[in-house]
Motif scaffolding. Structure first.
Motif, PDB file in Angstrom:
ATOM      1  N   ASP A 103       0.708  -1.264  -0.199  1.00 11.11           N
ATOM      2  CA  ASP A 103      -0.142  -0.098  -0.104  1.00 11.11           C
ATOM      3  C   ASP A 103       0.720   1.251  -0.061  1.00 11.11           C
ATOM      4  N   PRO A 104       1.825   1.288   0.820  1.00 11.07           N
ATOM      5  CA  PRO A 104       2.596   2.597   0.882  1.00 11.07           C
ATOM      6  C   PRO A 104       3.549   2.762  -0.331  1.00 11.07           C
ATOM      7  N   HIS A 105       3.836   1.653  -1.055  1.00 11.14           N
ATOM      8  CA  HIS A 105       4.574   1.644  -2.238  1.00 11.14           C
ATOM      9  C   HIS A 105       3.551   1.906  -3.302  1.00 11.14           C
ATOM     10  N   MET A 106       2.364   1.888  -3.272  1.00  9.77           N
ATOM     11  CA  MET A 106       1.599   2.107  -4.328  1.00  9.77           C
ATOM     12  C   MET A 106       1.333   3.764  -4.073  1.00  9.77           C
ATOM     13  N   GLN A 107       1.304   4.288  -2.825  1.00  7.34           N
ATOM     14  CA  GLN A 107       1.005   5.607  -2.538  1.00  7.34           C
ATOM     15  C   GLN A 107       2.197   6.435  -3.040  1.00  7.34           C
ATOM     16  N   ALA A 108       3.392   5.754  -2.840  1.00  7.46           N
ATOM     17  CA  ALA A 108       4.651   6.609  -3.450  1.00  7.46           C
ATOM     18  C   ALA A 108       4.463   6.453  -4.967  1.00  7.46           C
ATOM     19  N   ALA A 109       4.296   5.705  -5.451  1.00 10.83           N
ATOM     20  CA  ALA A 109       3.946   5.589  -6.992  1.00 10.83           C
ATOM     21  C   ALA A 109       3.255   6.575  -7.653  1.00 10.83           C
ATOM     22  N   ASN A 168     -11.184 -10.505  -1.276  1.00 10.91           N
ATOM     23  CA  ASN A 168     -10.879  -9.793  -2.590  1.00 10.91           C
ATOM     24  C   ASN A 168     -10.109  -8.566  -2.352  1.00 10.91           C
ATOM     25  N   PHE A 169      -8.980  -8.290  -1.969  1.00 12.83           N
ATOM     26  CA  PHE A 169      -8.496  -7.240  -1.391  1.00 12.83           C
ATOM     27  C   PHE A 169      -8.133  -6.040  -2.695  1.00 12.83           C
ATOM     28  N   ASP A 170      -8.752  -4.900  -2.255  1.00 18.07           N
ATOM     29  CA  ASP A 170      -8.400  -3.757  -3.258  1.00 18.07           C
ATOM     30  C   ASP A 170      -7.232  -3.113  -3.226  1.00 18.07           C
ATOM     31  N   PHE A 171      -6.124  -3.712  -3.825  1.00 16.42           N
ATOM     32  CA  PHE A 171      -5.027  -2.893  -3.569  1.00 16.42           C
ATOM     33  C   PHE A 171      -4.942  -1.495  -4.131  1.00 16.42           C
ATOM     34  N   ALA A 172      -5.597  -1.509  -5.182  1.00 13.94           N
ATOM     35  CA  ALA A 172      -5.515   0.167  -5.977  1.00 13.94           C
ATOM     36  C   ALA A 172      -6.332   1.056  -5.269  1.00 13.94           C
ATOM     37  N   LYS A 173      -7.434   0.644  -4.643  1.00 16.02           N
ATOM     38  CA  LYS A 173      -8.030   1.551  -3.988  1.00 16.02           C
ATOM     39  C   LYS A 173      -7.500   1.939  -2.549  1.00 16.02           C
ATOM     40  N   TYR A 174      -7.025   1.149  -1.667  1.00 14.41           N
ATOM     41  CA  TYR A 174      -6.403   1.251  -0.482  1.00 14.41           C
ATOM     42  C   TYR A 174      -4.907   1.460  -0.440  1.00 14.41           C
ATOM     43  N   GLY A 175      -4.506   1.404  -1.771  1.00 17.02           N
ATOM     44  CA  GLY A 175      -3.079   1.955  -1.898  1.00 17.02           C
ATOM     45  C   GLY A 175      -3.001   3.436  -2.436  1.00 17.02           C
ATOM     46  N   SER A 176      -4.134   3.855  -2.755  1.00 22.77           N
ATOM     47  CA  SER A 176      -4.370   5.087  -3.370  1.00 22.77           C
ATOM     48  C   SER A 176      -3.908   6.292  -2.255  1.00 22.77           C
ATOM     49  N   SER A 177      -3.421   7.156  -2.458  1.00 25.05           N
ATOM     50  CA  SER A 177      -2.988   8.416  -1.668  1.00 25.05           C
ATOM     51  C   SER A 177      -4.055   9.117  -0.735  1.00 25.05           C
ATOM     52  N   GLU A 178      -5.223   9.229  -1.531  1.00 25.54           N
ATOM     53  CA  GLU A 178      -6.255   9.926  -0.855  1.00 25.54           C
ATOM     54  C   GLU A 178      -6.849   9.007   0.090  1.00 25.54           C
ATOM     55  N   GLU A 179      -7.161   7.774  -0.134  1.00 24.58           N
ATOM     56  CA  GLU A 179      -7.925   6.878   0.629  1.00 24.58           C
ATOM     57  C   GLU A 179      -6.872   6.549   1.762  1.00 24.58           C
ATOM     58  N   ARG A 180      -5.610   6.541   1.662  1.00 24.13           N
ATOM     59  CA  ARG A 180      -4.672   6.137   2.846  1.00 24.13           C
ATOM     60  C   ARG A 180      -4.643   7.313   3.933  1.00 24.13           C
ATOM     61  N   LYS A 181      -4.475   8.626   3.110  1.00 25.75           N
ATOM     62  CA  LYS A 181      -4.637   9.780   4.031  1.00 25.75           C
ATOM     63  C   LYS A 181      -5.672  10.043   4.625  1.00 25.75           C
ATOM     64  N   ARG A 182      -6.861   9.604   4.065  1.00 21.33           N
ATOM     65  CA  ARG A 182      -8.179   9.825   4.738  1.00 21.33           C
ATOM     66  C   ARG A 182      -8.802   8.635   5.837  1.00 21.33           C
ATOM     67  N   LEU A 183      -8.052   7.547   5.541  1.00 22.30           N
ATOM     68  CA  LEU A 183      -8.425   6.404   6.706  1.00 22.30           C
ATOM     69  C   LEU A 183      -7.474   6.519   7.742  1.00 22.30           C
ATOM     70  N   LEU A 184      -6.365   7.004   7.600  1.00 20.31           N
ATOM     71  CA  LEU A 184      -5.353   7.076   8.667  1.00 20.31           C
ATOM     72  C   LEU A 184      -5.517   8.224   9.588  1.00 20.31           C
ATOM     73  N   SER A 185      -6.122   9.398   8.968  1.00 14.44           N
ATOM     74  CA  SER A 185      -6.681  10.491   9.711  1.00 14.44           C
ATOM     75  C   SER A 185      -7.820  10.087  10.589  1.00 14.44           C
ATOM     76  N   LYS A 186      -8.724   9.491   9.834  1.00 15.52           N
ATOM     77  CA  LYS A 186     -10.023   8.961  10.599  1.00 15.52           C
ATOM     78  C   LYS A 186      -9.457   7.916  11.786  1.00 15.52           C
ATOM     79  N   TRP A 187      -8.454   7.047  11.406  1.00  9.75           N
ATOM     80  CA  TRP A 187      -8.224   6.195  12.682  1.00  9.75           C
ATOM     81  C   TRP A 187      -7.624   7.102  13.791  1.00  9.75           C
ATOM     82  N   ASP A 188      -6.779   8.009  13.475  1.00 10.95           N
ATOM     83  CA  ASP A 188      -6.233   8.603  14.651  1.00 10.95           C
ATOM     84  C   ASP A 188      -7.166   9.744  15.298  1.00 10.95           C
ATOM     85  N   ASN A 189      -8.069  10.065  14.578  1.00 17.02           N
ATOM     86  CA  ASN A 189      -9.226  10.991  15.412  1.00 17.02           C
ATOM     87  C   ASN A 189     -10.224  10.191  16.042  1.00 17.02           C
TER      88      ASN A 189
END
Length: 337
Positions: free
Chosen positions: A81-87, A309-330
């Motif tokens: 996932d973070p490799h996908m975000q970096a890409a 059926n893990f959605d690597f494209a969605k959960y590796g996307s920059s926008e989705e990762r940032k959103r979910l991590l922020s939501k988890w923090d909060n």
């Protein structure tokens, strides 16, 4: 004078050779495997490797912070996932290895989805391990499902990493949401929070803690729990009954790499069957991406696990990762116990 010039010339040549013979590697698997890869590549090529080991989330943050003046050349290992975000964010570069034809379909798919900026090097399923002695002593029944980790008798007895630093824990976050839906998934994570004694930096740390009796349950990739079992720890590996996510561990060349040709050499070498055999030798029991690499007999059999059926494209996307991590923090991390 001539001798002095020759000495100066030989000094310059040695300096140039040193510059050509270096590689800076950021490694996001277990330390033992990082060191085995470093030593073997140095031995096979004569290229001197400077290796730093950090979790995949931490490495992504470092690569992003260094984008204007990259220090690393290659990022090897860690969840995809973070490799996908970096890409997606243009922090890594396109590369087509001549070894691609030797790889499993899921490894090539990772490469295609990232527009040739990251490639799969191994795969492994998420699960948890529990300390059988602690479970018996504290009369905790055998946990078989994600739901079992919410039981009141496991209060302060579950350990998992922080998804901001750990790709393992981000895989858990994305897995729970895909199994339960986002609303119910976050309700689950809030309930789990009450039973968590520590959010570690490293994804494999909870497996070690369970093996040492520091926690009853450690959520981790199943292969990391298997390593503890092989070392004779009183730990049982669990593939959760509801189903589970999995990782495609990845490799990327860092954009602006100062030792680009050596990074490409490492990339090609790391995709060979011989290089991938080093995982099992270092007691890392993932499923290798090269079709010709023997799968370690200790590796969890992916065909026997209920994988989503893990959605690597969605959960590796920059926008989705940032959103979910922020939501988890909060919504989860800052909750009182």
């Amino acid at each position: 004078m001539l001798a002095g010039s020759m000495t100066a010339l030989s000094f310059l040549s040695a300096g140039a050779a040193r510059a050509q013979g270096q590689l800076v590697m950021y490694c996001s698997v277990q330390e033992e495997w990082c060191r085995a890869m470093t030593s073997a590549f140095e031995r096979d090529t004569g290229i001197k490797v400077s290796m730093t080991r950090k979790s995949s989330g931490e490495t992504f943050a470092q690569v992003k912070a260094e984008a204007s003046n990259p220090r690393g050349d290659i990022w090897w290992g860690g969840t995809g996932d973070p490799h996908m975000q970096a890409a997606e964010e243009g922090l890594t570069m396109e590369y087509s290895s001549p070894k691609m034809s030797e790889l499993q379909d899921w490894a090539v798919r990772q490469w295609e989805q990232s527009k040739k900026r990251t490639v799969g090097i191994y795969s492994g399923a998420l699960g948890f391990g529990y300390n059988t002695e602690l479970a018996k002593a504290n009369k905790i029944g055998e946990p078989k499902c994600w739901a079992d980790l919410l039981k009141p008798e496991l209060k302060d007895e579950v350990q998992v990493a922080d998804p901001n630093s750990s790709g393992t824990a981000y895989t858990l976050l994305a897995t729970i949401i895909q199994i339960m839906g986002e609303d119910k998934g976050f309700e689950y994570l809030k309930a789990l929070h009450k039973n968590v004694n520590q959010y570690t930096k490293s994804g494999a740390a909870p497996a070690k803690a369970a093996a040492l009796g520091e926690t009853t349950v450690g959520i981790a990739f199943m292969h990391d729990v298997v390593t503890m079992v092989v070392d004779k720890a009183p730990v049982k590996v669990v593939a959760p009954c509801e189903g589970t996510g999995y990782e495609i561990g990845s490799m990327s060349i860092i954009k602006g790499a100062k030792n680009l040709e050596n990074a490409k050499k490492f990339y090609d070498w790391a995709l060979t069957a011989d290089a991938q055999k080093l995982g099992a030798e270092a007691k890392s029991y993932q499923v290798p991406s090269n079709k010709n690499t023997p799968v370690p007999p200790q590796a969890p059999k992916l065909a026997d696990i209920k994988l989503i059926n893990f959605d690597f494209a969605k959960y590796g996307s920059s926008e989705e990762r940032k959103r979910l991590l922020s939501k988890w923090d909060n919504e989860v991390k800052n909750l009182p116990k």
